[in-house]
Enzyme design. Structure first.
Site, PDB file in Angstrom:
ATOM      1  N   LYS A 211      24.920  28.820  30.351  1.00  0.00           N
ATOM      2  CA  LYS A 211      25.680  29.169  31.567  1.00  0.00           C
ATOM      3  C   LYS A 211      24.703  29.529  32.687  1.00  0.00           C
ATOM      4  CE  LYS A 211      29.257  32.421  33.191  1.00  0.00           C
ATOM      5  NZ  LYS A 211      28.538  33.375  34.041  1.00  0.00           N
ATOM      6  N   HIS A 235      26.645  32.279  38.853  1.00  0.00           N
ATOM      7  CA  HIS A 235      27.001  33.645  38.457  1.00  0.00           C
ATOM      8  C   HIS A 235      27.907  34.284  39.526  1.00  0.00           C
ATOM      9  CE1 HIS A 235      25.392  36.368  35.176  1.00  0.00           C
ATOM     10  NE2 HIS A 235      26.073  37.256  35.870  1.00  0.00           N
ATOM     11  N   ARG A 238      26.052  36.083  42.392  1.00  0.00           N
ATOM     12  CA  ARG A 238      25.544  37.449  42.211  1.00  0.00           C
ATOM     13  C   ARG A 238      24.061  37.530  41.873  1.00  0.00           C
ATOM     14  NH1 ARG A 238      29.579  41.237  41.644  1.00  0.00           N
ATOM     15  NH2 ARG A 238      28.668  42.464  39.964  1.00  0.00           N
ATOM     16  N   ASP A 266      32.131  27.147  37.203  1.00  0.00           N
ATOM     17  CA  ASP A 266      32.846  28.311  37.739  1.00  0.00           C
ATOM     18  C   ASP A 266      32.319  28.668  39.120  1.00  0.00           C
ATOM     19  OD1 ASP A 266      30.599  30.005  37.527  1.00  0.00           O
ATOM     20  OD2 ASP A 266      31.338  31.051  35.749  1.00  0.00           O
ATOM     21  N   GLY A 267      33.040  29.597  39.768  1.00  0.00           N
ATOM     22  CA  GLY A 267      32.638  30.060  41.088  1.00  0.00           C
ATOM     23  C   GLY A 267      33.679  29.744  42.142  1.00  0.00           C
ATOM     24  N   GLY A 268      34.555  30.709  42.417  1.00  0.00           N
ATOM     25  CA  GLY A 268      35.491  30.577  43.531  1.00  0.00           C
ATOM     26  C   GLY A 268      36.773  29.827  43.232  1.00  0.00           C
ATOM     27  N   ARG A 270      40.439  29.526  42.364  1.00  0.00           N
ATOM     28  CA  ARG A 270      41.488  30.533  42.522  1.00  0.00           C
ATOM     29  C   ARG A 270      42.892  29.996  42.306  1.00  0.00           C
ATOM     30  NH1 ARG A 270      37.697  33.028  41.801  1.00  0.00           N
ATOM     31  NH2 ARG A 270      36.502  34.300  43.237  1.00  0.00           N
ATOM     32  N   ARG A 290      36.655  36.785  38.852  1.00  0.00           N
ATOM     33  CA  ARG A 290      37.145  38.006  39.509  1.00  0.00           C
ATOM     34  C   ARG A 290      38.658  38.244  39.431  1.00  0.00           C
ATOM     35  NH1 ARG A 290      32.717  35.943  42.333  1.00  0.00           N
ATOM     36  NH2 ARG A 290      31.074  37.439  42.865  1.00  0.00           N
TER      37      ARG A 290
HETATM   38  C1  LIG Z   1      31.845  42.011  38.160  1.00  0.00           C
HETATM   39  C2  LIG Z   1      31.245  40.807  37.534  1.00  0.00           C
HETATM   40  C3  LIG Z   1      30.571  40.914  36.321  1.00  0.00           C
HETATM   41  C4  LIG Z   1      30.030  39.790  35.711  1.00  0.00           C
HETATM   42  N1  LIG Z   1      29.415  39.916  34.487  1.00  0.00           N
HETATM   43  C5  LIG Z   1      28.925  38.781  33.880  1.00  0.00           C
HETATM   44  C6  LIG Z   1      28.334  38.851  32.576  1.00  0.00           C
HETATM   45  O1  LIG Z   1      28.226  39.897  31.954  1.00  0.00           O
HETATM   46  N2  LIG Z   1      27.872  37.696  32.030  1.00  0.00           N
HETATM   47  C7  LIG Z   1      27.980  36.490  32.679  1.00  0.00           C
HETATM   48  O2  LIG Z   1      27.586  35.465  32.145  1.00  0.00           O
HETATM   49  N3  LIG Z   1      28.542  36.415  33.911  1.00  0.00           N
HETATM   50  C8  LIG Z   1      29.017  37.525  34.510  1.00  0.00           C
HETATM   51  N4  LIG Z   1      29.603  37.417  35.744  1.00  0.00           N
HETATM   52  C9  LIG Z   1      29.730  36.089  36.375  1.00  0.00           C
HETATM   53  C10 LIG Z   1      31.034  35.414  35.935  1.00  0.00           C
HETATM   54  O3  LIG Z   1      31.039  35.128  34.574  1.00  0.00           O
HETATM   55  C11 LIG Z   1      31.309  34.099  36.686  1.00  0.00           C
HETATM   56  O4  LIG Z   1      30.178  33.270  36.580  1.00  0.00           O
HETATM   57  C12 LIG Z   1      31.680  34.282  38.128  1.00  0.00           C
HETATM   58  O5  LIG Z   1      32.285  35.517  38.379  1.00  0.00           O
HETATM   59  C13 LIG Z   1      32.638  33.152  38.502  1.00  0.00           C
HETATM   60  O6  LIG Z   1      33.024  33.236  39.815  1.00  0.00           O
HETATM   61  P1  LIG Z   1      34.452  33.832  40.304  1.00  0.00           P
HETATM   62  O7  LIG Z   1      34.430  35.286  39.962  1.00  0.00           O
HETATM   63  O8  LIG Z   1      34.357  33.585  41.762  1.00  0.00           O
HETATM   64  O9  LIG Z   1      35.568  33.089  39.620  1.00  0.00           O
HETATM   65  C14 LIG Z   1      30.141  38.535  36.356  1.00  0.00           C
HETATM   66  C15 LIG Z   1      30.816  38.435  37.585  1.00  0.00           C
HETATM   67  C16 LIG Z   1      31.361  39.551  38.174  1.00  0.00           C
HETATM   68  C17 LIG Z   1      32.111  39.404  39.470  1.00  0.00           C
END
Ligand SMILES: Cc1cc2nc3c(=O)[nH]c(=O)nc-3n(C[C@H](O)[C@H](O)[C@H](O)COP(=O)(O)O)c2cc1C
Length: 339
Positions: A211, A235, A238, A266-268, A270, A290
């Site tokens: 990932k 991610h 982030r 993934d990413g956005g 909705r 999210r």
């Molecule tokens: C608060 C938060 C915590 C996250 N923690 C992890 C994690 O522990 N491991 C991981 O692989 N991705 C983590 N992610 C990333 C998500 O798995 C994912 O890639 C991303 O949030 C997808 O985008 P979206 O939130 O816009 O749908 C985290 C994202 C957020 C917002």
């Protein structure tokens, strides 16, 4: 139950979320801990914005068959090709009272009840990995664990824990390699070479998912390491500011490795129509992050199931309007990417 009720229930319980009408990373930019993207927030914001530049081609002239959103992941049948993204730190990031283990149980059960699967997260404290493993055991192994790219000692203690336990698959969010907090952990996160990934794949003994792939070169390396799938992901914006959007890099990655491994993104995402766009541009499935957190904070497993069913019905509506009866009918002909 309707989605507004779930959101109302979550309000006041997720004090770090701004509850924007569109979850697009603008109001929360830079807020980590919190729900934002890193720095200017541009990677999260671009994930959402670029999806709007993919337009859907309306074409209803097709055989009038029932709409079937079902799919598979590694031959396991799912009711829709949508999975729950791993999210760790529910208290720190959402400001929620919900415990980490209650959150994990809500997503694992909520996904199963909707006919699909959840990914779980990991953290500096190994219990952040162990607890989801234990919860997944209660559900016959129907959950995906995600291990951070720790240096070998951190990998080994987690791999030892899953020995003799049942999990559906193991993912590694390799894009966490630069997170400052994790760089200072007892077993600091690190960049993973093809050899290191191949070793982790061998240790996993279940399907292995990389990932955090954003380039064709990265996808080829994951393939060389023997990964069964990749998640095209930044991610949720982030880990690095000024990234491309995941929907922008997906088509070339699909063209290069799409017939050799499973491609998730993934990413956005909705809505069901956003999921449709990803499937049209080459994804085998989509992870949502999210909004699922809010669903779990608002109404626990029932909220999560409700959200996934909402996405499923939006996907089915989009399929009707594009003449697609089944998931494999969805192709790049169904969308136009604006220049
Ligand atoms: C608060 C938060 C915590 C996250 N923690 C992890 C994690 O522990 N491991 C991981 O692989 N991705 C983590 N992610 C990333 C998500 O798995 C994912 O890639 C991303 O949030 C997808 O985008 P979206 O939130 O816009 O749908 C985290 C994202 C957020 C917002």
């Amino acid at each position: 139950m309707n989605w507004n009720e779930v959101i109302e229930n979550a309000k006041g319980k997720a004090v770090k979320c701004r509850f924007c009408p569109e979850c697009n990373g603008i109001a929360c930019k830079g807020q980590i801990p919190g729900l934002g993207g890193k720095g200017s927030g541009s990677s999260f914001i671009r994930n959402v914005e670029k999806l709007k530049e993919v337009r859907i081609n309306l074409d209803v002239l097709a055989e009038n068959r029932p709409i079937d959103t079902s799919s598979t992941l590694f031959s396991y049948p799912v009711s829709l090709p949508v999975f729950i993204a791993p999210i760790a730190g529910i208290k720190n990031n959402y400001g929620a009272e919900l415990s980490e283990s209650d959150y994990t149980e809500a997503v694992v059960k909520g996904a199963i009840d909707a006919g699909t699967l959840a990914f779980c997260g990991d953290g500096v404290n190994p219990n952040m990995f162990f607890e989801p493993v234990d919860i997944i055991q209660k559900y016959d192994g129907l959950g995906i664990c995600t291990i951070k790219p720790w240096s070998q000692g951190g990998i080994d203690e987690r791999i030892n824990y899953i020995k003799d336990k049942k999990i559906f698959a193991l993912a590694s969010d390799v894009d966490a390699a630069g997170l400052p907090l994790l760089r200072n952990a007892p077993f600091p996160v690190e960049n993973k070479s093809v050899e290191a990934l191949a070793k982790l794949k061998k240790q996993a003994q279940v399907p292995f998912i990389v990932k955090g792939v954003m380039t064709v070169e990265g996808a080829l390396k994951a393939l060389e390491a023997g990964a069964d799938a990749i998640v095209v992901s930044n991610h949720g914006g982030r880990v690095l500011d000024d990234c491309l959007a995941t929907i922008e890099v997906l088509p070339n990655i699909k063209k290069t490795v799409g017939d050799k491994m499973t491609i998730l993104v993934d990413g956005g995402f909705r809505s069901g129509k956003d999921v449709f766009k990803a499937l049209a541009l080459g994804a085998d499935g989509v992870l949502i992050g999210r909004p699922i957190g809010l669903a779990a904070i608002g109404n626990h497993a029932e909220g999560v199931t409700f959200y996934l069913k909402k996405i499923q019905s939006e996907l089915a509506e989009t399929m009707i309007m594009t003449g697609c009866n089944k998931i494999s009918d969805i192709s790049e002909k169904c969308v136009t990417v604006l220049k």
